[in-house]
Design a protein around this motif. Sequence first.
Motif, PDB file in Angstrom:
ATOM      1  N   CYS A  43      27.805  32.505   0.067  1.00  0.00           N
ATOM      2  CA  CYS A  43      27.728  33.228   1.334  1.00  0.00           C
ATOM      3  C   CYS A  43      28.926  32.810   2.185  1.00  0.00           C
ATOM      4  CB  CYS A  43      26.420  32.912   2.062  1.00  0.00           C
ATOM      5  SG  CYS A  43      26.295  33.684   3.695  1.00  0.00           S
ATOM      6  N   ARG A  44      29.717  33.784   2.585  1.00  0.00           N
ATOM      7  CA  ARG A  44      30.881  33.504   3.426  1.00  0.00           C
ATOM      8  C   ARG A  44      30.736  34.200   4.776  1.00  0.00           C
ATOM      9  NH1 ARG A  44      36.619  33.534   0.086  1.00  0.00           N
ATOM     10  NH2 ARG A  44      35.929  32.285  -1.708  1.00  0.00           N
ATOM     11  N   MET A  45      31.277  33.546   5.789  1.00  0.00           N
ATOM     12  CA  MET A  45      31.303  34.141   7.120  1.00  0.00           C
ATOM     13  C   MET A  45      32.727  34.073   7.653  1.00  0.00           C
ATOM     14  SD  MET A  45      28.992  33.379  10.529  1.00  0.00           S
ATOM     15  CE  MET A  45      29.267  31.603  10.473  1.00  0.00           C
ATOM     16  N   CYS A  46      33.160  35.172   8.227  1.00  0.00           N
ATOM     17  CA  CYS A  46      34.467  35.224   8.878  1.00  0.00           C
ATOM     18  C   CYS A  46      34.222  35.387  10.375  1.00  0.00           C
ATOM     19  CB  CYS A  46      35.281  36.393   8.326  1.00  0.00           C
ATOM     20  SG  CYS A  46      36.948  36.496   8.994  1.00  0.00           S
ATOM     21  N   GLN A  91      27.416  25.839   2.821  1.00  0.00           N
ATOM     22  CA  GLN A  91      27.074  24.698   1.969  1.00  0.00           C
ATOM     23  C   GLN A  91      26.129  25.164   0.858  1.00  0.00           C
ATOM     24  OE1 GLN A  91      26.427  21.016   4.169  1.00  0.00           O
ATOM     25  NE2 GLN A  91      24.507  20.748   3.036  1.00  0.00           N
ATOM     26  N   PRO A  92      26.460  24.905  -0.398  1.00  0.00           N
ATOM     27  CA  PRO A  92      25.710  25.487  -1.521  1.00  0.00           C
ATOM     28  C   PRO A  92      24.219  25.181  -1.531  1.00  0.00           C
ATOM     29  CG  PRO A  92      27.766  24.540  -2.285  1.00  0.00           C
ATOM     30  CD  PRO A  92      27.621  24.128  -0.865  1.00  0.00           C
ATOM     31  N   ASP A  93      23.820  23.980  -1.109  1.00  0.00           N
ATOM     32  CA  ASP A  93      22.399  23.649  -1.193  1.00  0.00           C
ATOM     33  C   ASP A  93      21.563  24.368  -0.135  1.00  0.00           C
ATOM     34  OD1 ASP A  93      23.423  22.207   0.893  1.00  0.00           O
ATOM     35  OD2 ASP A  93      22.278  20.392   0.493  1.00  0.00           O
ATOM     36  N   LEU A  94      22.230  25.144   0.753  1.00  0.00           N
ATOM     37  CA  LEU A  94      21.500  25.927   1.749  1.00  0.00           C
ATOM     38  C   LEU A  94      21.321  27.384   1.332  1.00  0.00           C
ATOM     39  CD1 LEU A  94      23.098  24.560   5.047  1.00  0.00           C
ATOM     40  CD2 LEU A  94      20.873  23.970   4.059  1.00  0.00           C
ATOM     41  N   GLU A 117      15.280  30.943  18.258  1.00  0.00           N
ATOM     42  CA  GLU A 117      14.023  30.274  17.928  1.00  0.00           C
ATOM     43  C   GLU A 117      14.190  28.881  17.318  1.00  0.00           C
ATOM     44  OE1 GLU A 117      12.182  33.048  15.320  1.00  0.00           O
ATOM     45  OE2 GLU A 117      12.218  34.695  16.781  1.00  0.00           O
ATOM     46  N   GLN A 118      15.230  28.688  16.492  1.00  0.00           N
ATOM     47  CA  GLN A 118      15.420  27.396  15.819  1.00  0.00           C
ATOM     48  C   GLN A 118      16.897  26.982  15.862  1.00  0.00           C
ATOM     49  OE1 GLN A 118      13.582  27.047  11.879  1.00  0.00           O
ATOM     50  NE2 GLN A 118      12.438  28.930  12.284  1.00  0.00           N
ATOM     51  N   PRO A 119      17.421  26.686  17.027  1.00  0.00           N
ATOM     52  CA  PRO A 119      18.846  26.339  17.124  1.00  0.00           C
ATOM     53  C   PRO A 119      19.224  25.087  16.334  1.00  0.00           C
ATOM     54  CG  PRO A 119      17.695  25.860  19.170  1.00  0.00           C
ATOM     55  CD  PRO A 119      16.754  26.666  18.334  1.00  0.00           C
ATOM     56  N   GLU A 120      18.224  24.287  15.959  1.00  0.00           N
ATOM     57  CA  GLU A 120      18.511  23.068  15.191  1.00  0.00           C
ATOM     58  C   GLU A 120      18.564  23.331  13.685  1.00  0.00           C
ATOM     59  OE1 GLU A 120      14.161  23.664  15.120  1.00  0.00           O
ATOM     60  OE2 GLU A 120      15.725  23.802  16.654  1.00  0.00           O
ATOM     61  N   ASN A 121      18.360  24.572  13.268  1.00  0.00           N
ATOM     62  CA  ASN A 121      18.363  24.906  11.844  1.00  0.00           C
ATOM     63  C   ASN A 121      19.715  24.566  11.211  1.00  0.00           C
ATOM     64  OD1 ASN A 121      18.666  26.769   9.379  1.00  0.00           O
ATOM     65  ND2 ASN A 121      16.512  27.059   9.941  1.00  0.00           N
ATOM     66  N   PHE A 122      19.681  24.050   9.988  1.00  0.00           N
ATOM     67  CA  PHE A 122      20.906  23.637   9.301  1.00  0.00           C
ATOM     68  C   PHE A 122      21.906  24.782   9.139  1.00  0.00           C
ATOM     69  CE2 PHE A 122      18.276  20.053   7.732  1.00  0.00           C
ATOM     70  CZ  PHE A 122      19.135  19.012   8.058  1.00  0.00           C
ATOM     71  N   THR A 208      26.570  14.007  -0.720  1.00  0.00           N
ATOM     72  CA  THR A 208      25.680  14.518   0.327  1.00  0.00           C
ATOM     73  C   THR A 208      25.248  15.957   0.087  1.00  0.00           C
ATOM     74  OG1 THR A 208      27.589  15.161   1.680  1.00  0.00           O
ATOM     75  CG2 THR A 208      26.661  12.976   2.037  1.00  0.00           C
ATOM     76  N   THR A 209      26.204  16.839  -0.124  1.00  0.00           N
ATOM     77  CA  THR A 209      25.881  18.254  -0.277  1.00  0.00           C
ATOM     78  C   THR A 209      25.088  18.522  -1.542  1.00  0.00           C
ATOM     79  OG1 THR A 209      27.907  18.802   0.893  1.00  0.00           O
ATOM     80  CG2 THR A 209      26.867  20.573  -0.344  1.00  0.00           C
ATOM     81  N   LEU A 210      25.381  17.774  -2.593  1.00  0.00           N
ATOM     82  CA  LEU A 210      24.699  18.017  -3.864  1.00  0.00           C
ATOM     83  C   LEU A 210      23.508  17.092  -4.085  1.00  0.00           C
ATOM     84  CD1 LEU A 210      27.743  18.600  -6.245  1.00  0.00           C
ATOM     85  CD2 LEU A 210      26.549  20.206  -4.776  1.00  0.00           C
ATOM     86  N   ARG A 211      23.074  16.443  -3.017  1.00  0.00           N
ATOM     87  CA  ARG A 211      21.983  15.485  -3.176  1.00  0.00           C
ATOM     88  C   ARG A 211      20.687  16.162  -3.627  1.00  0.00           C
ATOM     89  NH1 ARG A 211      22.773  16.817   1.941  1.00  0.00           N
ATOM     90  NH2 ARG A 211      21.019  17.385   3.286  1.00  0.00           N
ATOM     91  N   VAL A 212      20.544  17.457  -3.276  1.00  0.00           N
ATOM     92  CA  VAL A 212      19.323  18.166  -3.663  1.00  0.00           C
ATOM     93  C   VAL A 212      19.453  18.785  -5.049  1.00  0.00           C
ATOM     94  CG1 VAL A 212      18.693  18.645  -1.274  1.00  0.00           C
ATOM     95  CG2 VAL A 212      20.099  20.286  -2.543  1.00  0.00           C
TER      96      VAL A 212
END
Length: 379
Positions: A43-46, A91-94, A117-122, A208-212
């Motif tokens: 998923c990419r965002m510009c 981030q791939p794990d998301l 609603e959830q501004p703290e969302n990853f 970190t990113t691949l910990r899951v």
Amino acid sequence: MSAKTENFYFNSELILYTPSKSPLPIHALTLSFTKEKNTLRECRMCFEVNLELYRRIDKEALFNLKPELRASLLNGDFGAELNIEIQATLQPDLLSSLAEYTKPNAVVTYLQNLCQEQPENFLLLSESWYALYVKQKLESGETGYCTFWSYVNPSTIVQENLSKEQINEAMVDFFQDWFDANLSGITQEYYYESFEEITKSFEEFVDTTLRVIPEKSSDISEKLSNPDEKLVDVANEPIEGNIIFEQIAKFFTQDGWQYTKMKGESVLHLMFSGENAQWNCYAKAREKQQQMVFYSICPVKAPENKRLAMAELITKANFETIVGNFEMDFNDGEIRCKTSIHVEGDRLSFALIKNLVYANVSMMDEYLPLFLSVIDGDV
């Protein structure tokens, strides 16, 4: 089945958050999904930011934009008039948190709702996105830079079964390009520190990113634990071994020349405009021989039927020349002026290089009308 990418025009404001939970307002332009067999792969965002906000991103190294993970800025600094565009990958794990959304436009709505609603969302954390490219369109053209993550895309590492050679090759390519762009004035200590920081950042991503995804993390860690010879060679390549080339690049930088490094060679390509024409120049370092060579290339080649006459003119010119010489390739008619210096046991100073370079271009500018007269058949 090959992967397919869908793009959705976002064009709305979005609030992301820094690691310190500070709001980061951006203008999102597009969102893209890359899928393979109905599985979300990337998923990419510009998005756009103004210069003031970019400076904050730059200072705080948001979106994983650490200084050592950026390539050189091309075509000058960013301007204040137009927005700066950043393309980032999630981030791939998301990606799994977006699995239920089949279209990018549904994710856009989801992200906008999260802001309320959830501004703290990853998904809304700046560090959950890895900047790939940063650019700005100016009247004079486009300026910007790419990042380490455009060479070693996090999603590609996770989703594809990359070999150790492929990972190392991408790291080598980035570091070599980084080194070429920063070759002027860097020290041995800075060189090693930068290489270590780049490697460390990638290892942090794995840890970190691949910990899951433990099987991926252990697999990539194993591949990195024994880097191939090419990566080791880049890391251990001594700056002192390129001392002449370093001094050459430093001179042209300080003297205000624009140049590009020839890939894989200790050669700089430059342009010079004299009173009679503009032509290509090349500055070459011969480290083992402790020599510097500078060439001016005549903008017009001698046609085959004029090469004997040109050789006679060059012989006469060389007889009168004390510093440097002219030479011609009889195979294609290329004419060039060469000046060189041997510096074994001495240092290549700014003054020495300046004398070498400007003696060369002055000679080419002086004799160029005569060369053109022979080529045009006037003499």
